[in-house]
Design a protein around this motif. Structure first.
Motif, PDB file in Angstrom:
ATOM      1  N   ILE A   1     -10.010  -8.657   2.305  1.00 57.30           N
ATOM      2  CA  ILE A   1     -10.187  -8.872   3.348  1.00 57.30           C
ATOM      3  C   ILE A   1     -11.116  -7.627   3.488  1.00 57.30           C
ATOM      4  N   ASP A   2     -11.394  -6.825   2.199  1.00 57.24           N
ATOM      5  CA  ASP A   2     -11.655  -5.167   2.127  1.00 57.24           C
ATOM      6  C   ASP A   2     -10.892  -4.273   0.642  1.00 57.24           C
ATOM      7  N   PHE A   3     -11.679  -4.019   0.311  1.00 51.93           N
ATOM      8  CA  PHE A   3     -11.248  -3.085  -1.017  1.00 51.93           C
ATOM      9  C   PHE A   3     -11.890  -1.271  -0.795  1.00 51.93           C
ATOM     10  N   ASN A   4     -11.066  -0.780  -1.484  1.00 52.65           N
ATOM     11  CA  ASN A   4     -11.942   0.640  -1.541  1.00 52.65           C
ATOM     12  C   ASN A   4     -12.485   0.422  -3.460  1.00 52.65           C
ATOM     13  N   GLU A   5     -13.791   1.166  -3.404  1.00 52.24           N
ATOM     14  CA  GLU A   5     -14.819   1.358  -5.214  1.00 52.24           C
ATOM     15  C   GLU A   5     -13.489   1.224  -6.790  1.00 52.24           C
ATOM     16  N   ALA A   6     -12.534   2.126  -6.091  1.00 52.08           N
ATOM     17  CA  ALA A   6     -11.245   2.516  -6.845  1.00 52.08           C
ATOM     18  C   ALA A   6     -10.286   0.835  -7.127  1.00 52.08           C
ATOM     19  N   LYS A   7     -10.063  -0.165  -6.037  1.00 49.55           N
ATOM     20  CA  LYS A   7      -9.967  -0.713  -5.733  1.00 49.55           C
ATOM     21  C   LYS A   7      -8.394  -0.691  -5.926  1.00 49.55           C
ATOM     22  N   ASP A   8      -7.566   0.557  -5.142  1.00 45.32           N
ATOM     23  CA  ASP A   8      -6.548   0.701  -4.830  1.00 45.32           C
ATOM     24  C   ASP A   8      -5.706   0.826  -3.449  1.00 45.32           C
ATOM     25  N   ARG A   9      -6.348   0.550  -2.872  1.00 43.02           N
ATOM     26  CA  ARG A   9      -6.115   0.109  -1.527  1.00 43.02           C
ATOM     27  C   ARG A   9      -7.137  -1.357  -1.523  1.00 43.02           C
ATOM     28  N   ILE A  10      -5.733  -2.053  -0.595  1.00 42.70           N
ATOM     29  CA  ILE A  10      -6.519  -3.520  -0.623  1.00 42.70           C
ATOM     30  C   ILE A  10      -6.245  -4.234   0.350  1.00 42.70           C
ATOM     31  N   SER A  11      -6.876  -4.186   1.338  1.00 41.26           N
ATOM     32  CA  SER A  11      -6.493  -4.382   3.434  1.00 41.26           C
ATOM     33  C   SER A  11      -7.029  -6.227   2.858  1.00 41.26           C
ATOM     34  N   LEU A  12      -5.969  -6.871   3.259  1.00 42.49           N
ATOM     35  CA  LEU A  12      -5.221  -8.435   3.149  1.00 42.49           C
ATOM     36  C   LEU A  12      -5.031  -9.297   4.738  1.00 42.49           C
ATOM     37  N   GLY A  13      -5.636 -10.612   5.097  1.00 49.20           N
ATOM     38  CA  GLY A  13      -5.488 -11.037   6.466  1.00 49.20           C
ATOM     39  C   GLY A  13      -4.738 -12.390   6.063  1.00 49.20           C
ATOM     40  N   LEU A  14      -3.661 -12.412   6.821  1.00 45.92           N
ATOM     41  CA  LEU A  14      -3.562 -13.776   6.666  1.00 45.92           C
ATOM     42  C   LEU A  14      -3.777 -14.729   8.541  1.00 45.92           C
ATOM     43  N   LYS A  15      -4.280 -14.135   9.171  1.00 51.01           N
ATOM     44  CA  LYS A  15      -4.769 -14.820  10.556  1.00 51.01           C
ATOM     45  C   LYS A  15      -6.500 -15.648  10.006  1.00 51.01           C
ATOM     46  N   GLN A  16      -7.450 -14.698   8.964  1.00 47.16           N
ATOM     47  CA  GLN A  16      -8.281 -15.517   9.102  1.00 47.16           C
ATOM     48  C   GLN A  16      -8.126 -16.671   8.304  1.00 47.16           C
ATOM     49  N   LEU A  17      -7.047 -16.991   7.261  1.00 46.11           N
ATOM     50  CA  LEU A  17      -7.007 -18.859   7.018  1.00 46.11           C
ATOM     51  C   LEU A  17      -6.312 -19.748   8.213  1.00 46.11           C
TER      52      LEU A  17
END
Length: 529
Positions: free
Chosen positions: A287-303
Motif C-alpha cells: 500500500i505504501d512505504f517510506n523513502e528508506a523503505k524500512d516501513r512498508i504498509s501492506l493490505g490484504l482486503k485490497q486484493l
C-alpha cells in the motif's frame, strides 16, 4: 622334551629331585634343565638381540589412535578377526558393521587402533571409530574451507537439535535454526538441511552448526531484490511472522511489512488472529512505504473487490435483507449485511410500541435478524436499517382509533413535573398536562391526583400524527363546574373554607365543592398574621 620344576630350584638341590623323578619316566623321555636348554639354543646372543629389536620395531610401527588398513581373516557370528600386520589379529564386534552380510574373507577394511594390547594381551580394533575419524577429518576440512555441509536433524535436546553430519553428531542451537522464532522444534526432526559449521572442539570432539547463517545470506539477497523492485500496488507473498492487537507483521523474504488490522478485511475484525495464523503464507498488496523503505504498509482486503461499489444496487431503499448483529451501542445496533457492509438499526427504529431503554434488551451480538433498508448514503458508507418497519405502524390509523374528543381508558406509566404519560395501547402514549388534571384545584405535582400504574379515563384533546403526539385531558372527563360556580361564589357572598396552604402573598383556602380560593394577605382579618 619335558621341562620340569628343576628350572626353578637351586643347583645344589636338583640332584636328589632328578634321581627320584627319573625313576618314574620312560627311557624315551629326557629331562633337561633351563640351563641345559640355554646351552642347546639355536641362536647366538647377537641373533637373539636382532630378533628382539625386529619385534620392537614392528610394534613401534603401530600407534594407538590411528586409522589403519587391515584384512578380514575370519568372520564369526559375533565378531570379525582382522589382520593389520601386527603380531596378533584384532577382534571387532560384528554389530559395528552396518552390512555384515556383505563382509568377505580377504576384504580390506579401515579400522581404528584403539589399543595395541589390552589386559588380556589382545589387539583392540574398532570399525565404528575408524568411520568416525574419517568423517571427523572430512567435517574439519569442510570447516577449514568454510564449506556448506548437509546434515539430518535426528532428535531434540535441551536448547536445540542434534544433527547427524554423516556419522558425526553436531549441535544445532534453537537460535540458529532460522531467522524466525521457532515454536516447534519437533517439526524439523527427520529433515535434511544445509548447515554451516560455526565451532569445532578437537579435544572434546564437539561441533556446533548453524542453518540460520545460510538463511540470512539468502534473505539478504532476496531483500536487496525486493527493495530494488518495490512498488505501490505490487502483490507479494509473505509469511505471518507475528500477530499483535493492532495488526500483523509479514515476512516478505528478509523484509518485514505491517498489515494493519483495518487492512485485513472489508468486514469487521476484532482481532487479527480471526483472519490469519502464525507461519501462514499469504499474498498481500504493497500500500505504501517510506523513502528508506524500512516501513512498508501492506493490505490484504485490497486484493478483494470493494463491497460498497455495488451497494446501491444490492440494497436499495425498501429492500428487506437478513444480517448478523456484530455490535451493540447505547444508540443502536450494527448489522453486517456482508463482509465490509454494515448498517445501523437506531434504537428508535427497533419497535413501534416498546419503550426500549437499551438495544441489548431485544438484540444480542451474533444474532441473525431481518431488517428493512430505510436510508442509504453510499458516499459516506452509511445504511440505515429498521426492525419496526417490518410491522404495521399503529400511528397510520391513529385518527380513526383515537378521534379528538373521544373518551379512552389508559394506564398511568410515568409522572413528571409537567404532567402524566398515559398508555392507551402498547406503544401509544399520550400526555395529560398538569393543567388538565383538575378544574378546581391548583395542582403542584401530578402525584397529588394520579398514581403510577393506575387505570384512568381520559379525553383525547389533540393529535399530532407527524410528531406522534397525543394530548389528553383528565379533568375533561367531568363537566366544567365553573359556570355554576359563578352563582355559588358570586362576589359579595359569604362562604366557609379551610386553609390548606400558605404562600407569600396570602393563603389558599379549600371551599365547598372542592374549589380552592385565594385570600390575599391584606384581606386577612387576624392581626399580626
Amino acid at each position: 622334551m619335558v621341562i620340569t620344576e628343576d628350572e626353578q630350584v637351586p643347583n645344589h638341590a636338583t640332584k636328589s629331585k632328578q634321581s627320584s623323578k627319573l625313576a618314574f619316566l620312560d627311557e624315551s623321555d629326557k629331562v633337561v634343565t633351563l640351563d641345559e636348554l640355554k646351552e642347546e639354543s639355536e641362536y647366538s646372543p647377537d641373533e637373539y638381540e636382532n630378533f628382539i629389536k625386529l619385534y620392537d620395531d614392528s610394534i613401534s610401527e603401530f600407534k594407538e589412535g590411528e586409522v589403519v588398513t587391515g584384512k578380514i581373516v575370519a568372520i564369526g557370528e559375533k565378531e570379525v578377526s582382522v589382520d593389520i600386520g601386527f603380531k596378533s589379529e584384532g577382534i571387532i564386534p560384528i554389530d559395528e558393521f552396518s552390512d555384515p552380510e556383505e563382509l568377505k574373507i580377504g576384504q580390506d577394511i579401515e579400522v581404528f587402533l584403539d589399543s595395541v594390547e589390552d589386559t588380556d594381551g589382545q589387539l583392540v580394533l574398532s570399525k565404528k571409530k575408524a568411520e568416525f575419524m574419517r568423517n571427523w577429518d572430512r567435517i574439519v576440512a569442510s570447516y577449514n574451507n568454510d564449506e556448506v555441509i548437509q546434515g539430518t536433524c535426528v532428535r531434540r535436546i535441551k536448547g536445540g537439535i542434534v544433527v547427524d553430519l554423516g556419522g558425526v553428531d553436531a549441535f544445532l542451537p534453537g537460535s540458529q535454526i532460522d531467522v524466525r522464532p521457532i515454536r516447534d522444534f519437533d517439526a524439523f526432526i527427520g529433515q535434511t538441511l544445509d548447515f554451516k559449521i560455526v565451532k569445532v572442539n578437537e579435544l572434546r570432539k564437539n561441533i556446533v552448526v548453524s542453518h540460520r547463517i545460510l538463511v540470512e545470506k539468502e534473505l539478504q539477497e532476496q531483500r536487496e531484490k525486493i527493495l530494488a523492485n518495490l512498488q505501490k500496488g505490487q502483490i507479494l507473498e509473505g509469511t505471518v511472522k507475528n500477530i499483535t492487537d493492532f495488526g500483523v507483521f509479514i515476512d516478505l523474504g528478509g523484509v518485514d511489512g505491517l498489515l494493519h488490522i483495518n487492512d485485513l478485511s472489508w468486514g469487521r475484525v476484532n482481532h487479527p488472529s480471526e483472519v490469519v495464523q502464525l507461519d501462514q503464507k499469504i499474498q498481500v498488496m504493497v500500500i505504501d512505504f517510506n523513502e528508506a523503505k524500512d516501513r512498508i504498509s501492506l493490505g490484504l482486503k485490497q486484493l478483494q473487490p470493494e463491497p460498497w461499489k455495488e451497494v446501491d444496487k444490492k440494497y436499495p431503499i425498501g429492500t428487506v435483507v437478513k444480517g448478523k448483529v456484530v455490535s451493540i451501542s447505547d444508540y443502536g445496533a450494527f448489522v453486517e449485511l456482508e463482509k465490509g457492509v454494515e448498517g445501523l438499526i437506531h434504537i428508535s427504529e427497533m419497535s413501534w410500541t416498546q419503550h426500549i431503554r437499551h438495544p441489548s434488551k431485544i438484540l444480542s451480538v451474533g444474532e441473525t435478524v431481518e431488517v428493512k433498508v430505510i436510508d442509504l448514503d453510499v458516499e459516506n458508507k452509511k445504511i440505515s436499517l429498521s426492525l419496526r418497519a417490518l410491522q404495521p405502524d399503529p400511528w397510520d390509523q391513529i385518527e380513526e382509533k383515537y378521534p379528538i374528543g373521544s373518551t379512552q381508558k389508559g394506564i398511568v406509566r410515568n409522572l413528571t413535573n409537567f404532567g402524566a404519560f398515559v398508555e392507551l395501547e402498547e406503544g401509544i402514549d399520550g400526555l395529560v398536562h398538569i393543567s388538565d388534571l383538575s378544574w378546581t384545584k391548583k395542582i403542584r405535582h401530578p402525584g397529588e391526583v394520579l398514581k403510577k400504574g393506575e387505570e384512568i379515563e381520559v379525553v383525547v384533546l389533540n393529535l399530532d400524527k407527524q410528531n406522534r403526539r397525543i394530548s389528553l385531558g383528565y379533568k375533561q372527563t367531568v363537566d366544567n363546574p365553573w359556570p355554576q360556580f359563578s352563582d355559588t361564589y358570586a362576589v359579595g357572598k359569604r362562604t366557609k373554607g379551610k386553609i390548606v396552604r400558605m404562600i407569600d402573598k396570602g393563603v389558599i383556602a379549600e371551599l365547598p365543592d372542592g374549589v380552592d380560593g385565594f385570600v390575599p394577605i391584606t384581606h386577612l382579618a387576624k392581626e399580626n398574621l
